[in-house]
Design an enzyme around this catalytic site. Sequence first.
Site: not given
Ligand code: NAP
Length: 361
Positions: A118, A158, A251, A336
């Site tokens: 970002r 978000c 949010h 969000n």
């Molecule tokens: N949740 C939200 O509302 C939100 C909002 C804004 C930003 N974010 C950001 O978006 C990103 C994803 O968030 P999330 O909530 O979707 O996380 P999550 O549910 O924990 O999913 C993470 C994803 O990344 C993969 N992953 C994890 N470790 C990895 C590695 N070492 N190598 C390759 N792939 C890997 C996981 O694969 P596996 O399933 O195989 O473990 C999964 O597909 C994060 O950086 C978070 O900070 C999230």
Amino acid sequence: MSEKLKVGILGGTGMVGQRFVSLLENHPWFEVAAIAASPRSAGKTYEEAVGGRWKMSTPMPEAVKHIIVKNVNEVEEVASCVDFVFSAVDMTKDEIKAIEEAYAKAEIPVVSNNSAHRWTPDVPMVIPEINPEHLEVIPFQKKRLGTLRGFIAVKPNCSIQSYTPALHALKQFGPKVVVATTYQAISGAGKTFKDWPEMVDNVIPFIGGEEEKSEQEPLRIWGKVEDGVIKKADAPLITTQCIRVPVSDGHTAAVFVSFEKKPTKEEILKCWAEYKGEPQELGLPSAPKQFIKYFEEDNRPQAKLDRDYEKGMGVCLGRLREDTVYDYKFVGLSHNTLRGAAGGAVLVAELLTAKGYIKAK
Ligand SMILES: NC(=O)c1ccc[n+]([C@@H]2O[C@H](COP(=O)([O-])OP(=O)(O)OC[C@H]3O[C@@H](n4cnc5c(N)ncnc54)[C@H](OP(=O)(O)O)[C@@H]3O)[C@@H](O)[C@H]2O)c1
């Protein structure tokens, strides 16, 4: 568009990745051609890899269930079957920076939900209704990366979408001081009440890194393209508090604002009602028809009632009134994980496609 663009989702098994999968079901321009995740999931069908982790309220789309999940780190393998990727991997910031750059260098445009890039000076961070002109840095970024079609574009955090659009629509009055408290849903931490029971009947006054993002990112959105990089704006002065509340999605922000030139309440309401951006003018598939909606009722907007306004892509406002310390105060709400995450990224990809930055290979 005669043929749909082939999309890959990096981190497609996670919560944000699942949101991408859901939003892209029946998308008129894009189709999911590859899903990649950690080595733990690679080689399994999407259905097996996600297992009991499916968190969407709609069922898993049939079209993705049997896709074999690839390893995010096998860049060439994923790149060979897609026109561009969405990135929603959860790795360290340095690892995300490196992997997104590796895809861009493999000539694959990356539209990222992550924060890692970002503040990379030549990476545009875009809310399509507000700063579409920031896409002009992409040719400079490509030159740095040595690519012909690969680049990175990101969407902001978000939290800022619940107040930045409202303030942007009032830019002509020169917002000079903004005080915002955000009340943030648990899905922003990738959680539901089932996997975060401590949040039931609770409020937590800390979300790591969120206040800095909420104060600084609007200034980058309002920045200018100069010498091939984005120079952030130096006003308004923004201070925030970000609080986790027991809400599943949506949010809310309570906002105080003072202006260089104080508008009337009628002028503010008119600006909000009439505000349109390029997504509305171009008729992008995920664009809300009405970007900002103002509620006259004193008890709106409410997360539960209003977060899905315009399929979660609109911004809801209410409670505009004069303040005793600042000029005005109001309340904002945005979804969000839709406007604030995957939906916002899909809209960025649509804008990039409409403007010719993303094309079929
Ligand atoms: N949740 C939200 O509302 C939100 C909002 C804004 C930003 N974010 C950001 O978006 C990103 C994803 O968030 P999330 O909530 O979707 O996380 P999550 O549910 O924990 O999913 C993470 C994803 O990344 C993969 N992953 C994890 N470790 C990895 C590695 N070492 N190598 C390759 N792939 C890997 C996981 O694969 P596996 O399933 O195989 O473990 C999964 O597909 C994060 O950086 C978070 O900070 C999230």
